[in-house]
Design a protein around this motif. Structure first.
Motif, mmCIF file in Angstrom:
data_model
loop_
_atom_site.group_PDB
_atom_site.id
_atom_site.type_symbol
_atom_site.label_atom_id
_atom_site.label_comp_id
_atom_site.label_asym_id
_atom_site.label_seq_id
_atom_site.Cartn_x
_atom_site.Cartn_y
_atom_site.Cartn_z
ATOM 1 N N ASN A 108 -23.100 -2.667 6.392
ATOM 2 C CA ASN A 108 -22.528 -2.394 7.717
ATOM 3 C C ASN A 108 -21.099 -1.862 7.639
ATOM 4 N N LYS A 109 -20.684 -1.432 6.438
ATOM 5 C CA LYS A 109 -19.304 -0.971 6.271
ATOM 6 C C LYS A 109 -19.249 0.514 5.969
ATOM 7 N N LEU A 110 -18.290 1.186 6.599
ATOM 8 C CA LEU A 110 -18.046 2.605 6.365
ATOM 9 C C LEU A 110 -16.974 2.690 5.269
ATOM 10 N N VAL A 111 -17.396 3.213 4.113
ATOM 11 C CA VAL A 111 -16.568 3.146 2.906
ATOM 12 C C VAL A 111 -16.154 4.550 2.487
ATOM 13 N N CYS A 112 -14.859 4.741 2.271
ATOM 14 C CA CYS A 112 -14.330 6.046 1.827
ATOM 15 C C CYS A 112 -13.687 5.903 0.460
ATOM 16 N N GLU A 113 -14.095 6.777 -0.457
ATOM 17 C CA GLU A 113 -13.429 6.899 -1.761
ATOM 18 C C GLU A 113 -12.591 8.158 -1.724
ATOM 19 N N ASP A 139 -16.439 -9.663 14.862
ATOM 20 C CA ASP A 139 -15.921 -10.389 16.034
ATOM 21 C C ASP A 139 -15.307 -9.437 17.072
ATOM 22 N N ASP A 140 -15.972 -8.311 17.332
ATOM 23 C CA ASP A 140 -15.504 -7.308 18.304
ATOM 24 C C ASP A 140 -14.184 -6.642 17.921
ATOM 25 N N LYS A 141 -13.743 -6.842 16.679
ATOM 26 C CA LYS A 141 -12.519 -6.201 16.204
ATOM 27 C C LYS A 141 -12.875 -5.127 15.176
ATOM 28 N N LEU A 142 -12.028 -4.103 15.115
ATOM 29 C CA LEU A 142 -12.151 -3.076 14.084
ATOM 30 C C LEU A 142 -11.294 -3.499 12.885
ATOM 31 N N HIS A 143 -11.951 -3.671 11.748
ATOM 32 C CA HIS A 143 -11.242 -4.061 10.523
ATOM 33 C C HIS A 143 -11.087 -2.848 9.614
ATOM 34 N N LEU A 144 -9.964 -2.815 8.905
ATOM 35 C CA LEU A 144 -9.703 -1.736 7.946
ATOM 36 C C LEU A 144 -9.039 -2.312 6.712
ATOM 37 N N GLU A 145 -9.616 -2.010 5.566
ATOM 38 C CA GLU A 145 -8.937 -2.270 4.301
ATOM 39 C C GLU A 145 -8.531 -0.926 3.727
ATOM 40 N N LEU A 146 -7.245 -0.810 3.397
ATOM 41 C CA LEU A 146 -6.707 0.380 2.739
ATOM 42 C C LEU A 146 -6.319 -0.056 1.335
ATOM 43 N N TYR A 147 -6.794 0.664 0.327
ATOM 44 C CA TYR A 147 -6.432 0.246 -1.022
ATOM 45 C C TYR A 147 -5.994 1.425 -1.874
ATOM 46 N N GLU A 155 -4.943 11.948 -7.603
ATOM 47 C CA GLU A 155 -3.932 11.506 -8.572
ATOM 48 C C GLU A 155 -3.820 9.973 -8.626
ATOM 49 N N LYS A 156 -4.016 9.317 -7.492
ATOM 50 C CA LYS A 156 -3.916 7.853 -7.443
ATOM 51 C C LYS A 156 -5.260 7.222 -7.799
ATOM 52 N N LYS A 157 -5.216 6.219 -8.659
ATOM 53 C CA LYS A 157 -6.432 5.522 -9.072
ATOM 54 C C LYS A 157 -6.881 4.546 -7.976
ATOM 55 N N ASN A 158 -8.190 4.324 -7.921
ATOM 56 C CA ASN A 158 -8.751 3.281 -7.060
ATOM 57 C C ASN A 158 -8.206 3.355 -5.629
ATOM 58 N N ARG A 159 -8.389 4.534 -5.012
ATOM 59 C CA ARG A 159 -7.850 4.780 -3.672
ATOM 60 C C ARG A 159 -8.981 4.970 -2.667
ATOM 61 N N GLY A 160 -8.838 4.338 -1.517
ATOM 62 C CA GLY A 160 -9.825 4.541 -0.459
ATOM 63 C C GLY A 160 -9.617 3.566 0.683
ATOM 64 N N TRP A 161 -10.639 3.465 1.524
ATOM 65 C CA TRP A 161 -10.571 2.546 2.659
ATOM 66 C C TRP A 161 -11.973 2.105 3.070
ATOM 67 N N TYR A 170 0.847 -1.208 0.000
ATOM 68 C CA TYR A 170 0.000 0.000 0.000
ATOM 69 C C TYR A 170 0.879 1.253 0.000
ATOM 70 N N MET A 171 1.926 1.257 0.819
ATOM 71 C CA MET A 171 2.794 2.437 0.885
ATOM 72 C C MET A 171 3.558 2.630 -0.425
ATOM 73 N N ILE A 172 3.995 1.546 -1.037
ATOM 74 C CA ILE A 172 4.672 1.648 -2.341
ATOM 75 C C ILE A 172 3.713 2.261 -3.364
ATOM 76 N N ALA A 173 2.468 1.802 -3.378
ATOM 77 C CA ALA A 173 1.462 2.345 -4.310
ATOM 78 C C ALA A 173 1.245 3.840 -4.074
ATOM 79 N N LEU A 174 1.353 4.281 -2.812
ATOM 80 C CA LEU A 174 1.185 5.708 -2.496
ATOM 81 C C LEU A 174 2.430 6.525 -2.851
ATOM 82 N N GLY A 175 3.521 5.844 -3.165
ATOM 83 C CA GLY A 175 4.748 6.551 -3.533
ATOM 84 C C GLY A 175 5.632 6.923 -2.355
#
Ligand code: YOG
Length: 137
Positions: free
Chosen positions: A92-97, A113-121, A101-107, A20-25
């Protein structure tokens, strides 16, 4: 109503943060520091208004927004880019676009299961982070 994202959350797993960090430059020196960080999320919600803080010993980042209202985000101290962001509930998901400059970016955030999940793309790279609730504060 989906389970609340509010509270203080400490990271327990972090898959492909490097990609993810490489994709962000992000350059190799900062990546080497960042990949070792024990990230903490602090989430506050008042109705449709959210504040999400990402805390670490190296840098902190905070974003405030209202659900379904586009806003200008400056990713200061991350990749330091201006993006137009829009956060909305999808099921049930909080989605950010994050349009910029970067294509297909968000989270995407959700509780499972009582855990906070995060996908960063970003540009085909997907980082998956899981946080457990910090109950000591
Ligand atoms: O969170 O977008 O919860 O903003 C991860 C991106 C490391 C800086 C943090 C500092 C980091 C160097 C934000 C880490 C990649 C690396 C602590 C994730 C960029 C630069 C701030 C994020 C959303 C959803 C809310």
């Amino acid at each position: 109503m989906p389970a609340s994202l509010c509270g203080t959350w400490d990271i327990i797993s972090n898959v492909n943060f490097e990609g993810y960090m490489i994709a962000l430059g992000i350059g190799p020196h900062i990546r080497k520091i960042a990949v070792k960080l024990k990230l903490r999320k602090v989430v506050e919600q008042h109705g449709d208004q959210f504040v999400i803080k990402t805390l670490s010993t190296f840098r902190n980042y905070s974003v405030s927004f209202r659900v379904d209202q586009e806003f200008e985000e400056f990713t200061q101290g991350l990749d330091s880019k201006h993006v137009k962001s829009l956060v909305s509930w999808k099921e049930n998901k909080l989605v950010c676009e994050q349009i910029g400059e970067k294509k297909n970016r968000g989270w995407t955030h959700w509780i499972e299961d009582d855990k906070l999940h995060l996908e960063l793309y970003c540009e085909g790279q997907l980082c998956t982070q899981v946080f457990k609730k910090n109950v000591s504060e």
